[in-house]
Design a protein around this motif. Structure first.
Motif, short mmCIF file in Angstrom:
data_model
loop_
_atom_site.label_atom_id
_atom_site.label_comp_id
_atom_site.label_asym_id
_atom_site.label_seq_id
_atom_site.Cartn_x
_atom_site.Cartn_y
_atom_site.Cartn_z
N THR A 148 0.80 -1.22 0.00
CA THR A 148 0.00 0.00 0.00
C THR A 148 0.84 1.28 0.00
N ASP A 162 0.79 3.54 -3.18
CA ASP A 162 -0.53 4.16 -3.31
C ASP A 162 -0.70 5.32 -2.33
N TYR A 171 1.18 8.23 -3.65
CA TYR A 171 0.60 8.77 -4.88
C TYR A 171 -0.69 9.55 -4.60
N ARG A 172 -1.43 9.17 -3.58
CA ARG A 172 -2.65 9.93 -3.25
C ARG A 172 -2.32 11.39 -2.98
N SER A 185 -0.87 13.04 -6.42
CA SER A 185 -1.87 13.25 -7.47
C SER A 185 -2.85 14.38 -7.15
N ARG A 230 -0.11 7.36 -12.61
CA ARG A 230 0.12 6.36 -11.54
C ARG A 230 1.24 5.41 -11.92
N GLN A 259 4.81 4.61 -9.99
CA GLN A 259 5.21 3.27 -9.55
C GLN A 259 6.65 2.97 -9.94
N TRP A 282 8.86 4.90 -7.50
CA TRP A 282 8.84 4.25 -6.19
C TRP A 282 9.67 2.97 -6.20
#
Length: 279
Positions: free
Chosen positions: A139, A142, A145-146, A149, A193, A197, A200
């Protein structure tokens, strides 16, 4: 300011020296005398890091929290035979000393040095973004990225924001954006996204080598040479070489264009003016 791999490496050194022991804890400078008295002679259970925050867990739910900040230094060294009984002499303004006769760890100039409880540890960590050097349940990318974004800030600013990604500093931000041909001034909300990734995953791949070698490695050929040396049982000599970091006006290693410079988020930013045009 040290990047996250330095804190993880320091946590490993503290564990190797003191974990499972009840070391002598003092504050030669005097500014941490009360905290040192709480920890002195108690069992040191483990040391660990999240991003640029370092934690040393002692028994009875007490944790030493340290943030080195810009000028903090913490060295863990073996004690010479001549100093086994009395301990090595104190040099400079030592906020905290941990020693057990065989090793000594002197902390100087930290931004934060406090004894905290478990609730405060949870609060401090909760304020940070995910750490590429921490185990991931799938997680972490994500979660970062939340925030990326939803932001109009540049990627260069966001990568230095410890509430977005913990542990990434100036060198890693410059180099990882170059590796993925991303313009550092591109707004976070424009990043796909899938692109995030890749960034990351690259941080997850590269940063452990900083922990292992003590040197930031971002060039594939340097990493290959390091892996080869370790495979031969040798101690690798890792050169301090980068693609764009501190190479203003020099040619990009990929395309030969000029490396540019700009101050962003209070730090010197470097990028290629040609191959990092994905805005």
């Amino acid at each position: 300011m040290p990047e996250g791999h330095t804190l993880h490496r320091l946590a490993g050194a503290l564990d190797a020296a003191f974990a499972g022991a009840a070391p002598h804890v003092t504050s030669p400078q005097g500014r941490f005398a009360e905290g040192a008295a709480l920890l002195d002679g108690t069992l040191l259970e483990r040391s660990w890091a999240h991003g640029k925050l370092l934690f040393v867990d002692f028994e009875e739910g007490r944790t030493l929290y340290v943030h080195l900040g810009l000028i903090g230094k913490w060295f863990v060294l073996p004690v010479a035979e001549a100093h086994r009984e009395t301990g090595p002499p104190v040099v400079g303004e030592v906020r905290l000393r941990i020693e057990d006769g065989s090793h000594v760890a002197d902390l100087r100039g930290p931004m934060a040095c406090q004894v905290v409880d478990e609730q405060e540890v949870d609060r401090l960590v909760a304020r940070q973004g995910p750490d590429p050097l921490q185990p991931d349940d799938g997680t972490a990318a994500d979660a970062a990225y939340r925030r990326i974004s939803r932001s109009g800030k540049s990627l260069a600013e966001l990568l230095m924001d410890q509430t977005v990604v913990a542990g990434v500093g100036n060198i890693y931000r410059c180099e990882v954006l170059w590796r993925h041909r991303l313009h550092p001034l591109r707004p976070g909300r424009s990043l796909k996204r899938a692109s995030w990734q890749l960034v990351w995953d690259d941080l997850v791949r590269l940063m452990p080598w900083g922990v292992r070698t003590g040197t930031i490695i971002t060039l594939d050929d340097v990493l290959e040479d390091t892996v080869a040396a370790l495979g031969r049982g040798e101690t690798p000599v890792v050169p301090r070489e980068f693609a764009v970091y501190q190479r203003t006006g020099m040619p990009c290693l990929r395309c030969g264009a000029t490396v540019r410079h700009k101050v962003v988020a209070g730090r010197n930013l470097f990028w290629c003016g040609n191959c990092q045009r994905r805005t």
